[in-house]
Design a protein around this motif. Sequence first.
Motif, mmCIF file in Angstrom:
data_model
loop_
_atom_site.group_PDB
_atom_site.id
_atom_site.type_symbol
_atom_site.label_atom_id
_atom_site.label_comp_id
_atom_site.label_asym_id
_atom_site.label_seq_id
_atom_site.Cartn_x
_atom_site.Cartn_y
_atom_site.Cartn_z
ATOM 1 N N ILE A 58 4.137 -6.925 46.315
ATOM 2 C CA ILE A 58 5.030 -8.076 46.289
ATOM 3 C C ILE A 58 5.520 -8.306 47.714
ATOM 4 N N PHE A 59 5.307 -9.512 48.212
ATOM 5 C CA PHE A 59 5.741 -9.881 49.558
ATOM 6 C C PHE A 59 7.011 -10.720 49.455
ATOM 7 N N THR A 60 7.973 -10.420 50.308
ATOM 8 C CA THR A 60 9.217 -11.161 50.315
ATOM 9 C C THR A 60 9.852 -11.074 51.695
ATOM 10 N N ASN A 61 10.833 -11.919 51.935
ATOM 11 C CA ASN A 61 11.542 -11.892 53.209
ATOM 12 C C ASN A 61 12.899 -11.216 53.100
ATOM 13 N N THR A 62 13.170 -10.564 51.966
ATOM 14 C CA THR A 62 14.466 -9.924 51.772
ATOM 15 C C THR A 62 14.313 -8.431 51.500
ATOM 16 N N THR A 63 15.309 -7.674 51.897
ATOM 17 C CA THR A 63 15.375 -6.253 51.530
ATOM 18 C C THR A 63 16.322 -6.056 50.355
ATOM 19 N N ASP A 64 16.984 -7.119 49.951
ATOM 20 C CA ASP A 64 17.967 -7.060 48.866
ATOM 21 C C ASP A 64 17.292 -7.443 47.550
ATOM 22 N N ILE A 65 16.648 -6.484 46.937
ATOM 23 C CA ILE A 65 15.946 -6.729 45.669
ATOM 24 C C ILE A 65 16.987 -6.753 44.547
ATOM 25 N N PRO A 66 17.060 -7.814 43.775
ATOM 26 C CA PRO A 66 18.182 -8.000 42.851
ATOM 27 C C PRO A 66 17.985 -7.320 41.498
ATOM 28 N N THR A 67 19.040 -7.375 40.729
ATOM 29 C CA THR A 67 19.004 -7.089 39.289
ATOM 30 C C THR A 67 19.071 -8.444 38.591
ATOM 31 N N ILE A 68 18.098 -8.694 37.713
ATOM 32 C CA ILE A 68 18.020 -9.982 37.020
ATOM 33 C C ILE A 68 18.189 -9.757 35.522
ATOM 34 N N ASP A 69 19.219 -10.370 34.959
ATOM 35 C CA ASP A 69 19.490 -10.268 33.514
ATOM 36 C C ASP A 69 19.521 -8.810 33.051
ATOM 37 N N GLY A 70 20.080 -7.949 33.901
ATOM 38 C CA GLY A 70 20.201 -6.538 33.561
ATOM 39 C C GLY A 70 19.012 -5.676 33.951
ATOM 40 N N MET A 71 17.926 -6.281 34.438
ATOM 41 C CA MET A 71 16.763 -5.508 34.859
ATOM 42 C C MET A 71 16.848 -5.255 36.361
ATOM 43 N N ASP A 72 16.908 -3.991 36.745
ATOM 44 C CA ASP A 72 16.939 -3.602 38.156
ATOM 45 C C ASP A 72 15.512 -3.674 38.692
ATOM 46 N N LEU A 73 15.235 -4.672 39.518
ATOM 47 C CA LEU A 73 13.866 -4.877 39.972
ATOM 48 C C LEU A 73 13.405 -3.797 40.951
#
Length: 343
Positions: A58-73
Motif C-alpha cells: 500500500i502506497f501513501t503519503n502519510t505515516t498516520d495510518i488511521p482507525t476506521i469504524d473501529g478497525m485499526d488499519l
Amino acid sequence: MTEYIATWVYLDSSSEKSKYPNNKGDSTTPEFQAVYWRCIVLFFKTSLRFNKNATHLIFTNTTDIPTIDGMDLKVFFKENNIEVVTLSNKYPLPNNYFGKFRNQYFEFSIIDHMATRMKNEDGFLLLDSDCIFTQPMDNAFKELKAEEMAITYVVDHETDYMIHGVSGDNMKEIFNDFGVVVDQNPYYSGGELLFAKGAFIKNVSNDFPKLFNDMLKRHKEGRIKFNEEAHVLSYYFYKHKALMAGMDKYIKRLWTNRNYFRNVKPDDVNLAIWHLPNEKNTGLDKLFSLLINGNDFTLLPEKEYLETVHDALLKKSNYKKDYIAMLKDFGSKFLMMVGLKTK
C-alpha cells in the motif's frame, strides 16, 4: 519473478484540494478520506483470498495510518503482511493545471520507488483501491512473464473521444511531439490499472521527470498537455510497445447505477477484477460493514463468496429507480448522439 500487487491512497492537504467525481465532498477531510481506506481494506482482503503468494503493498503519503469504524488499519496491514510504503509526491501540479485529479501524478512517485526495487522480470500490478478480486491473477502474471513489457486495459476502444480535457486528436498530437508517431488516434488506457515488468517501470522512471517538466512548460504556454496519469501512461504504453487491451479479459470499469449509466453485462461476473467507481459509498461500504461486524465474507466457499459480492455490487435493483435522473441521462446521451455534447 516477484509478483507485486498494490494500491494507493494520497491524502490531500489544504493546498492540494481537488475534485473527484465519484467521491463528493472536501478531499482534505477525514470523512472523505475514510471512503478510500475502506476500499483499501476490501481490495487487500479480496486479493489475499486469491493471491496469497504475491507481495502486497500500500502506497501513501502519510505515516498516520488511521482507525476506521473501529478497525485499526496499522494492525490490519501488519497481520496480513501488507507493506506500507510512505512516499512524498515528487510531481505536484499547479492549482490551475486541471480542475480534477490533482494527486494522480503521485503514481509516478510510486513508479520511481518500484524502479529501485524491481528486477527487470518482476511483475507489478497497481490498481485503484475501488477494485475487488474474484479470481487469482496467476494467468495474467504468466502472460506478462512470457514476453510482454506491459499489458493494458483499454476502456472503450474508441479513437474519437474527449477524456479529462484531452481528445483523441490531442493525444495523437502530443504523442507525435514527444517522438511516438501514430497513424491514428491512440487508445486511452485506463488509469485504474498499471500492469508491467520491472524493465517498463524503470524506463518510465528514467523518462518521466523530463516529460513532467515539459508538461508544466506546455501548461504555462497554454498548449494541450497530458492532464492526468492515464494520459501519460497511455503514451508510455505506445512508446514501449505494450500489449494493448490484453487485460480486457481480466478487468472492467463497471458502472452500476442504472439511473445514470450502467454497463454491467451478465458475463462480467467472470472477470477476475471488478473496478467499481460509483460503489465507493454504496456496495463497497456494505461489504466493509460486513467485515467490521464479524462477517468475513472473503472466507466463504467460492459460490457463496461470488453471490455475496455480486449482490452487494452488481445487482441492478440496488438502485431504486430515479426517473428524473434517468431522463437527464437519456437527454445527455441524445445530445451526444446528435453531436451537441462530448463525453
